[in-house]
Design a protein around this motif. Structure first.
Motif, short mmCIF file in Angstrom:
data_model
loop_
_atom_site.label_atom_id
_atom_site.label_comp_id
_atom_site.label_asym_id
_atom_site.label_seq_id
_atom_site.Cartn_x
_atom_site.Cartn_y
_atom_site.Cartn_z
N LEU A 225 0.81 -1.22 0.00
CA LEU A 225 0.00 0.00 0.00
C LEU A 225 0.85 1.27 0.00
CD1 LEU A 225 -2.97 -0.91 2.37
CD2 LEU A 225 -2.84 -1.03 -0.12
N SER A 226 2.07 1.19 0.49
CA SER A 226 2.95 2.36 0.46
C SER A 226 3.20 2.80 -0.97
CB SER A 226 4.27 2.05 1.16
OG SER A 226 4.08 1.85 2.54
N ALA B 163 -1.98 4.96 -7.26
CA ALA B 163 -3.35 5.43 -7.47
C ALA B 163 -3.35 6.91 -7.85
CB ALA B 163 -4.18 5.21 -6.21
N LYS B 164 -2.54 7.68 -7.18
CA LYS B 164 -2.44 9.10 -7.49
C LYS B 164 -1.90 9.31 -8.91
CE LYS B 164 0.00 13.24 -5.80
NZ LYS B 164 1.00 13.39 -6.86
N GLY B 165 -0.84 8.59 -9.26
CA GLY B 165 -0.27 8.71 -10.60
C GLY B 165 -1.19 8.18 -11.68
N GLY B 166 -1.94 7.10 -11.36
CA GLY B 166 -2.86 6.54 -12.33
C GLY B 166 -3.99 7.48 -12.66
N VAL C 206 4.64 10.62 -15.33
CA VAL C 206 4.45 10.43 -13.90
C VAL C 206 5.81 10.19 -13.25
CG1 VAL C 206 3.40 8.97 -12.13
CG2 VAL C 206 2.14 9.49 -14.22
N TRP C 207 6.06 10.88 -12.14
CA TRP C 207 7.33 10.77 -11.44
C TRP C 207 7.10 10.31 -10.00
CZ3 TRP C 207 11.80 12.06 -14.25
CH2 TRP C 207 11.56 12.68 -15.47
N GLY C 208 8.14 9.73 -9.40
CA GLY C 208 8.06 9.32 -8.01
C GLY C 208 8.49 10.43 -7.07
N LEU D 83 -4.95 1.12 -11.56
CA LEU D 83 -4.39 2.47 -11.45
C LEU D 83 -2.86 2.43 -11.40
CD1 LEU D 83 -6.88 4.13 -8.93
CD2 LEU D 83 -6.60 4.67 -11.36
N CYS D 84 -2.31 1.42 -10.74
CA CYS D 84 -0.85 1.28 -10.71
C CYS D 84 -0.30 1.03 -12.11
CB CYS D 84 -0.45 0.14 -9.77
SG CYS D 84 -0.61 0.53 -8.02
N VAL D 85 -1.00 0.21 -12.89
CA VAL D 85 -0.58 -0.05 -14.27
C VAL D 85 -0.69 1.22 -15.10
CG1 VAL D 85 -1.12 -1.32 -16.39
CG2 VAL D 85 -1.17 -2.49 -14.18
N ALA D 86 -1.77 1.98 -14.89
CA ALA D 86 -1.94 3.24 -15.62
C ALA D 86 -0.82 4.21 -15.29
CB ALA D 86 -3.30 3.86 -15.28
#
Length: 447
Positions: free
Chosen positions: A135-136, A142-145, A157-159, A204-207
């Motif tokens: 979940l971390s 989710a935010k980036g997706g 999208v960046w970390g 969302l992670c894949v997106a």
């Protein structure tokens, strides 16, 4: 407000960790992987939250009796030897003073990995560790997706800045590796709304990974997606998820994204790809001429001036394999690969020997999905430089501890956890006698 919330969480969990140091491991994992303080705007941004988490965990470790030896299997032994070799590589490297910061950063990750192996002693700890780890990253995914979907993939999208996954490529690979771990957790859920929520989180992670415009991540998605479908017990649901990716997400990506992915086939015409190959050739030469490699980094101008083939520009390795090769030499690379092979085999052990034990069904699911995640890491990592990131080492911790749990019949001393039952986590029914449920593991141990 963000600063106060983050520091409040750190303070509360830190106090709890003094009595129950395994909670300190959870705090460290959350901070080291998600880096929540990097999303604050005030004093928390530069606060030593990781040092606080490590400090309270070690203090709790000193006083607790609920600990065990960290050396519980081949992967841990491989990691110990590699850590020693990496230290020698740093000491005898080209510039140990400049490399100290990186060595210190990496050794902290390895040290806390050993601490986690000492303090996580039952299924509750292992599952909590898996949830915090997944979940971390999933929260960031989710935010980036959502950002990718709302903007049609037109922006990368960046970390979190200043972290192992700050780069868009590294962030994408981390998210891809998280998807199988999320699926493992999904398999433990019984409530439909929780399972469906987990499916949305994976998508969302894949997106977000696609939105990073990372070619290495795209290859990892392809390789891991096929293996994830093959290993999944719910192939219908997994097929639907893959169709969503291919039929809905990919068509929305802009022309720039498709052009970038197209360079995978025509790499010899892409300056960036040829620069990476040049960096790989330099890594080989460094390893050939230096037993311990270049140190914690082989990115020094003198090496690229001496052995650069296409140019003399200093460039990151863009590969976990060539980075380890250039940094630590051929022996270091052999130790590094040996560590991951041992981890993969340990995950395979769970798949084979725990499948006939009803109480250990979760361990079978874990072994399955860790192997899928490692496959994504092996493929995507071939084109990305992130050999020291926490997530793969956390996967090793999970499978090593899960195997110990199975071998020692951990279900007999499993604590009662009301929250897990409320959440709907699967708990295997004792439908067999202990003698039956313990085979074939007990039979193997007794022999």
């Amino acid at each position: 407000m963000r600063d106060l919330v983050i520091m409040a969480i750190v303070a509360v969990m830190g106090v709890m960790a003094l009595k129950r140091p395994w909670i300190g491991v959870m705090l460290w994992t959350w901070i080291s992987i998600m880096n929540p303080h990097r999303y604050a705007w005030g004093f928390a941004f530069s606060a030593p939250v990781a040092a606080i988490a490590a400090g309270v965990t070690l203090l709790g470790l000193f006083f607790t009796r609920d600990r065990q030896s960290p050396f519980q299997g081949a992967p841990v032994n491989w990691l110990l030897v590699f850590s020693i070799w990496a230290t020698l590589s740093w000491m005898f490297g080209y510039d140990p003073i400049a490399d100290y910061e990186q060595w210190n950063k990496v050794m902290k990750v390895y040290f806390m990995t050993f601490v986690a192996l000492m303090l996580l002693v039952n299924k509750l700890h292992i599952m909590a560790f898996a949830w915090i780890t997944a979940l971390s990253l999933a929260a960031l995914g989710a935010k980036g997706g959502l950002f990718t979907i709302l903007n049609g993939g037109n922006y990368r999208v960046w970390g979190p800045a200043g972290t192992f996954i700050g780069d868009n490529n590294h962030f994408a690979l981390a998210l891809i590796m998280t998807v199988p771990l999320l699926h493992f957790l999904q398999l433990q859920l019984q409530r439909p709304w929780m399972r469906h929520s987990m499916t949305m989180l994976m998508l969302l992670c894949v997106a977000a990974a696609l939105g990073s415009h990372s070619r290495g991540a795209f290859l990892a998605i392809a390789a891991m997606g096929a293996l994830l479908w093959w290993r999944s017990r719910r192939k219908g649901l997994m097929t639907a998820a893959l169709l969503v990716v291919f039929l809905l997400m990919l068509p929305m990506m802009p022309a720039e994204w498709w052009e970038r992915m197209g360079t995978i086939r025509s790499y010899e015409e892409d300056a960036s790809a040829m620069g990476r190959i040049n960096g790989w050739l330099v890594a080989i030469e460094v390893a050939k001429h230096h037993l311990f490699g270049g140190g914690m980094s082989y990115q020094h101008q003198i090496f690229f001036s001496m052995w650069g083939v296409y140019n003399t520009d200093v460039i990151a390795a863009h590969s976990i394999y060539f980075q380890i090769l250039g940094n630590h030499g051929f022996i270091g690379l052999a130790l590094y690969i040996g560590f991951w092979v041992a981890t993969y085999l340990y995950a395979g052990w769970l798949r084979r020997y725990a499948r006939d034990i009803p109480q250990a069904k979760w361990a079978v699911d874990l072994g399955n999905m860790v192997q899928v995640s490692l496959a994504g890491y092996a493929v995507g990592g071939a084109f990305l430089s992130m050999p020291y990131f926490d997530l793969p080492y956390n996967l090793m911790v999970m499978v090593v501890l899960a195997r110990r749990w199975v071998e020692t019949r951990g279900w007999e001393r499993e604590p009662t956890v009301p929250f897990l039952e409320y959440a709907g986590l699967r708990r295997a029914k004792r439908t067999r006698s202990l003698d039956e449920s313990a085979s074939p593991v007990s039979a193997r141990l007794e022999s």
